[in-house]
Design an enzyme around this catalytic site. Structure first.
Site, PDB file in Angstrom:
ATOM      1  CG  ASN A  44       1.184  -3.531   4.121  1.00  0.00           C
ATOM      2  OD1 ASN A  44       0.821  -4.236   3.193  1.00  0.00           O
ATOM      3  ND2 ASN A  44       2.126  -3.917   4.987  1.00  0.00           N
ATOM      4  CE1 TYR A  45      -5.694   0.454   2.178  1.00  0.00           C
ATOM      5  CE2 TYR A  45      -3.862   1.959   1.830  1.00  0.00           C
ATOM      6  CZ  TYR A  45      -5.139   1.706   2.301  1.00  0.00           C
ATOM      7  OH  TYR A  45      -5.851   2.711   2.874  1.00  0.00           O
TER       8      TYR A  45
END
Ligand code: CTP
Length: 408
Positions: A210-211
């Site tokens: 994920n970011y």
């Protein structure tokens, strides 16, 4: 760098010991302090402002107005800016002015405006020092809460032997370091902090991630350590590192690894802040070899990971504090509240992906903190470092309330 980030006003008055102020300034800067020198007109007869501005990296302030550009030097702003003020050397005349409020130069007006602790290092000849006027002024200044750094005995500039030598710069620095250390509010506490994303392996070259950048968790670890806490920072893959003597960083990759490390550390911690963006699902059977193209369709079977925060919530003992994060896009408050109760957290920090400037990757964040009593504290858009300081302040308040429930 034991005075990192500390803002210090160094006041210098007209004594031969002013040369020692240059050494003091150098030592303060070496310890990471930001120093603003304020010197009296008489002080400039003993040491040149050029030396002092070169050592502090800032113009020296002496007059109420800047000599070259006529700008007004605000003693009030300076007094609010500083974490500490050190007046070294302090002459008998300046002690008298400080004790009696005779604000006839920039240094004394700054002293009178200072909201921070003030350290005073007298320097003068022995007879002046023992004179009842000087002693009375020192008593008065001490009664205001100023900290007097007693002068030492030795050969004085006059050639006489006695008490009146300005305290040595090394000792003044140690006193300041000790003072700031003792003010730290999380001394002898240990915190676990999770940070960053987790990578869940699909095959040897691919993962689900994920970011999350880890910036919030790293800022929290630093904020806790700056209050004297030991920190075990458990981070997923990020491009950050933190060099702080109180922070031990353990890098992990997957949710399962993060779980193992947190599980092993939690019992010896006074609290944990779960700021990692942990994957909720992981591939059920990661491939040992790279998955090749050419398939019509690839269905990847995922299975749930273990909820680290919820597990620590179950194991939490009296006196342990658990703080979670909630990153929501809809029904923010309701969802955050459910997580607070469901995971047995003491606080939950809500950041909304709907707020511009908040969330993953960016340097800023906008949060609300919810507690178990339905209190909501809302904060404006700030740097992640300031947000971390706000969260740590809230934790300190909670620890204070827990150790003193009656509010005595
Ligand atoms: N958390 C955790 N372990 C997990 C998942 C989440 O420790 N496997 C923690 C996060 O670090 C955070 C809190 O639980 O402090 C809430 O995480 P979030 O992703 O917002 O919630 P989830 O419980 O995963 O629920 P959902 O993703 O469905 O909103």
């Amino acid at each position: 760098m034991r005075l990192n980030g500390k803002k210090i006003i160094l006041g210098i008055t007209g004594s031969i010991a002013a040369y020692k102020a240059a050494i003091l300034l150098r030592l303060l800067a070496k310890e990471g302090a930001e120093v603003q020198v304020v010197i009296t007109p008489a002080g400039k007869e003993f040491i040149t402002p050029v030396t002092l501005s070169a050592l502090s990296g800032k113009p020296v302030i002496s007059e109420f107005f800047g000599v070259s550009d006529g700008t007004w030097h605000s003693h009030v702003d300076l007094g609010l800016w500083a974490d500490a003020m050190v007046i070294a050397p302090a002459t008998a005349a300046s002690l008298g002015k400080m004790a009696n409020g005779i604000a006839d130069n920039m240094l004394i007006t700054t002293y009178l405006s200072a909201k921070c602790p003030v350290f005073i290092a007298p320097a003068m000849d022995l007879d002046m020092f023992v004179h009842p006027t000087t002693q009375k002024n020192l008593e008065t200044l001490a009664s205001f809460g100023n900290i007097i750094l007693e002068p030492g005995e030795g050969v004085l500039a006059s050639g006489l032997y006695g008490k009146g030598r300005m305290e040595e710069p090394e000792k003044i620095v140690e006193t300041l370091v000790h003072f700031f250390e003792s003010k730290k509010k999380l001394l002898n506490k240990t915190f676990l902090v999770t940070a960053g994303p987790t990578y869940e392996k699909i095959d040897p070259v691919r993962f689900i991630g994920n970011y999350s950048s880890g910036k919030m968790g790293f800022a929290l670890a630093e904020a806790l350590a700056s209050q004297g806490a030991k920190v075990i920072l458990v981070s997923g893959p990020v491009s950050l590192q933190l060099n702080h003597p109180l922070v031990e960083t353990i890098f992990v990759e997957s949710a399962a690894e993060m779980y193992e490390v947190c599980s092993a550390c939690f019992d010896r911690c006074d609290g944990a802040i779960m700021s990692a963006a942990v994957a909720d699902f992981t591939p059920a059977a990661p491939a040992n070899q790279k998955v090749k193209r050419g398939k019509e369709r690839w269905n990847l079977e995922l299975e749930p990971t273990r909820d680290i925060a919820a597990e620590l919530g179950r194991r939490k003992k009296e006196g342990q504090l658990l703080v979670g994060f909630a990153l929501e896009t809809t029904n923010e408050l309701e969802n955050a509240r459910q997580k607070l109760v469901g995971k047995n957290l003491d606080l939950i920090v809500l950041n909304s992906l709907n707020d511009p400037g908040a969330g993953f990757g960016v340097d800023t964040n906008k949060i609300s903190i919810l507690d178990r009593y339905n209190n909501i504290a809302e904060f404006g858009l700030k740097s992640k470092k300031s947000v971390a300081a706000d969260i740590v302040e809230k934790i300190i308040t909670l620890i204070g309330q827990a150790s003193n429930p009656a509010g005595n």
